[in-house]
Design a protein around this motif. Structure first.
Motif, mmCIF file in Angstrom:
data_model
loop_
_atom_site.group_PDB
_atom_site.id
_atom_site.type_symbol
_atom_site.label_atom_id
_atom_site.label_comp_id
_atom_site.label_asym_id
_atom_site.label_seq_id
_atom_site.Cartn_x
_atom_site.Cartn_y
_atom_site.Cartn_z
ATOM 1 N N TYR A 10 -39.547 56.880 8.842
ATOM 2 C CA TYR A 10 -38.446 57.828 8.739
ATOM 3 C C TYR A 10 -37.628 57.482 7.497
ATOM 4 O O TYR A 10 -37.418 56.304 7.179
ATOM 5 C CB TYR A 10 -37.530 57.769 9.969
ATOM 6 C CG TYR A 10 -38.224 58.114 11.257
ATOM 7 C CD1 TYR A 10 -38.704 57.111 12.095
ATOM 8 C CD2 TYR A 10 -38.398 59.434 11.648
ATOM 9 C CE1 TYR A 10 -39.349 57.420 13.279
ATOM 10 C CE2 TYR A 10 -39.046 59.750 12.835
ATOM 11 C CZ TYR A 10 -39.515 58.736 13.640
ATOM 12 O OH TYR A 10 -40.151 59.047 14.820
ATOM 13 N N VAL A 12 -34.022 58.975 5.696
ATOM 14 C CA VAL A 12 -32.892 59.896 5.637
ATOM 15 C C VAL A 12 -32.077 59.535 4.408
ATOM 16 O O VAL A 12 -31.713 58.371 4.225
ATOM 17 C CB VAL A 12 -32.009 59.797 6.903
ATOM 18 C CG1 VAL A 12 -30.858 60.795 6.802
ATOM 19 C CG2 VAL A 12 -32.839 60.052 8.148
ATOM 20 N N ASP A 38 -44.461 71.187 6.200
ATOM 21 C CA ASP A 38 -43.098 71.691 6.319
ATOM 22 C C ASP A 38 -42.750 72.008 7.775
ATOM 23 O O ASP A 38 -43.535 71.761 8.681
ATOM 24 C CB ASP A 38 -42.914 72.915 5.420
ATOM 25 C CG ASP A 38 -43.865 74.045 5.778
ATOM 26 O OD1 ASP A 38 -44.154 74.870 4.891
ATOM 27 O OD2 ASP A 38 -44.340 74.099 6.942
ATOM 28 N N SER A 39 -41.583 72.593 7.960
ATOM 29 C CA SER A 39 -41.083 72.860 9.321
ATOM 30 C C SER A 39 -41.941 73.879 10.060
ATOM 31 O O SER A 39 -41.958 73.915 11.283
ATOM 32 C CB SER A 39 -39.640 73.349 9.262
ATOM 33 O OG SER A 39 -39.554 74.501 8.451
ATOM 34 N N LEU A 83 -32.704 69.549 -0.790
ATOM 35 C CA LEU A 83 -32.788 69.886 0.637
ATOM 36 C C LEU A 83 -34.203 70.346 1.011
ATOM 37 O O LEU A 83 -34.718 70.002 2.080
ATOM 38 C CB LEU A 83 -31.781 70.979 0.986
ATOM 39 C CG LEU A 83 -30.303 70.601 0.899
ATOM 40 C CD1 LEU A 83 -29.435 71.824 1.188
ATOM 41 C CD2 LEU A 83 -29.971 69.467 1.859
ATOM 42 N N SER A 86 -37.189 68.158 2.407
ATOM 43 C CA SER A 86 -37.263 67.694 3.799
ATOM 44 C C SER A 86 -38.557 68.188 4.422
ATOM 45 O O SER A 86 -38.836 69.392 4.447
ATOM 46 C CB SER A 86 -36.077 68.208 4.597
ATOM 47 O OG SER A 86 -34.867 67.665 4.127
ATOM 48 N N ARG A 112 -41.370 61.020 7.866
ATOM 49 C CA ARG A 112 -40.463 62.164 8.027
ATOM 50 C C ARG A 112 -39.269 61.965 7.095
ATOM 51 O O ARG A 112 -38.466 61.061 7.287
ATOM 52 C CB ARG A 112 -39.993 62.304 9.471
ATOM 53 C CG ARG A 112 -39.073 63.506 9.694
ATOM 54 C CD ARG A 112 -38.736 63.699 11.156
ATOM 55 N NE ARG A 112 -39.906 64.065 11.938
ATOM 56 C CZ ARG A 112 -40.381 65.288 12.055
ATOM 57 N NH1 ARG A 112 -39.778 66.286 11.442
ATOM 58 N NH2 ARG A 112 -41.445 65.534 12.791
ATOM 59 N N LEU A 113 -39.180 62.813 6.100
ATOM 60 C CA LEU A 113 -38.102 62.741 5.111
ATOM 61 C C LEU A 113 -37.058 63.799 5.431
ATOM 62 O O LEU A 113 -37.385 64.975 5.568
ATOM 63 C CB LEU A 113 -38.658 62.968 3.704
ATOM 64 C CG LEU A 113 -37.625 63.131 2.584
ATOM 65 C CD1 LEU A 113 -36.819 61.856 2.393
ATOM 66 C CD2 LEU A 113 -38.316 63.539 1.277
ATOM 67 N N THR A 114 -35.823 63.362 5.550
ATOM 68 C CA THR A 114 -34.705 64.281 5.781
ATOM 69 C C THR A 114 -33.700 64.109 4.649
ATOM 70 O O THR A 114 -33.205 63.006 4.419
ATOM 71 C CB THR A 114 -34.014 63.989 7.125
ATOM 72 O OG1 THR A 114 -34.982 64.096 8.179
ATOM 73 C CG2 THR A 114 -32.891 64.985 7.375
ATOM 74 N N VAL A 115 -33.455 65.199 3.952
ATOM 75 C CA VAL A 115 -32.507 65.178 2.851
ATOM 76 C C VAL A 115 -31.230 65.897 3.291
ATOM 77 O O VAL A 115 -31.280 67.064 3.711
ATOM 78 C CB VAL A 115 -33.092 65.850 1.597
ATOM 79 C CG1 VAL A 115 -32.100 65.777 0.447
ATOM 80 C CG2 VAL A 115 -34.412 65.195 1.213
ATOM 81 N N LEU A 116 -30.118 65.200 3.226
ATOM 82 C CA LEU A 116 -28.842 65.767 3.707
ATOM 83 C C LEU A 116 -27.996 66.293 2.550
ATOM 84 O O LEU A 116 -28.124 65.804 1.410
ATOM 85 C CB LEU A 116 -28.068 64.697 4.475
ATOM 86 C CG LEU A 116 -28.811 64.072 5.670
ATOM 87 C CD1 LEU A 116 -27.981 62.956 6.267
ATOM 88 C CD2 LEU A 116 -29.116 65.139 6.708
#
Lengths: 116, 112
Positions: A10, A12, A38-39, A83, A86, A112-116
């Motif tokens: 993970y 973030v 992707d999502s 963004l 992600s 899992r990459l999450t860009v805030l």
């Protein structure tokens, strides 16, 4: 023993940061890949390396740079994260496929990459 | 690139046989048909590959008609653990990215 491993699992981070994802395979394969899922769960090829040589480079922003220090490793460096980056990134490997009909790829567990 | 079309989702019950069909009308002469399975939060896993007629392994069977414009993955006596997304790919890795194009996949839900 894990055949294809990725670190971290993970990630973030904030927009604009630079990050790397590492991939290692202990299968003795000559070819390694990076995919983005992707999502909507579409799995798209990004890069492919054969014996440290880049052989496939899909239409990916040049903020993404793969690096292969040796044929067992293929790292993915991402600059100026956005963004839209992600997603889940999968590394995979296969035996040297040139001229071969065998299509089995071995995938890592994903990052899992999450860009805030 | 050989485009593939699969049903978006399928439902089944434990113990039943499940057949998932993939259409690939513009398959090329050298292309092979490969199926992968993906569980949530995991990478895809190779199931089976074939060129024509029928291929069987310990997990599944793959049926390919003579014109090769479609293929059917057959899972005998499914269990809850077969709930996953199944992808059909067409191509050959040795020719470049042709065998690296995953479609949208078929989400199989197996119920007790």
């Amino acid at each position: 023993d894990t055949a294809v491993s990725q670190t971290p699992k993970y990630l973030v981070t904030q927009m604009g940061n630079d990050k790397s994802i590492k991939c290692e395979q202990n299968l003795g394969h000559d070819t390694m890949y990076w995919y983005k899922q992707d999502s909507k769960k579409f799995l798209k090829i990004m890069f492919s390396y054969n014996n440290k040589e880049l052989i496939i480079n899909e239409t990916v922003p040049n903020r993404f740079s793969p690096k292969s220090p040796d044929k067992a490793h293929l790292n993915l460096h991402i600059n100026s994260l956005e963004l839209g980056d992600s997603a889940v990134y999968f590394c995979a490997s296969s035996q040297d496929q040139r001229g071969s009909s065998y299509n089995e790829q071995f995938f890592g567990p994903g990052t899992r990459l999450t860009v805030l | 690139l050989a485009k593939t079309t699969q049903p978006i989702s399928m439902d089944s019950y434990e113990g039943q046989e499940v057949n998932i069909t993939c259409s690939h009308n513009n398959i090329a002469t050298n292309d092979y048909i490969t199926w992968y399975q993906q569980f949530p939060s995991q990478g895809p896993r190779f199931i089976i590959q074939g060129y024509k007629t029928k291929v069987t392994n310990e997990v599944a069977s793959l049926f390919i008609p003579a014109d090769r414009k479609s293929s059917t993955l057959s899972l005998p006596r499914v269990s809850l653990s077969d709930t996953a997304v199944y992808y059909c790919l067409v191509g050959m890795l040795g020719t470049g990215r042709r065998a690296l194009t995953f479609g949208s996949g078929t989400r199989l839900q197996v119920q007790p």
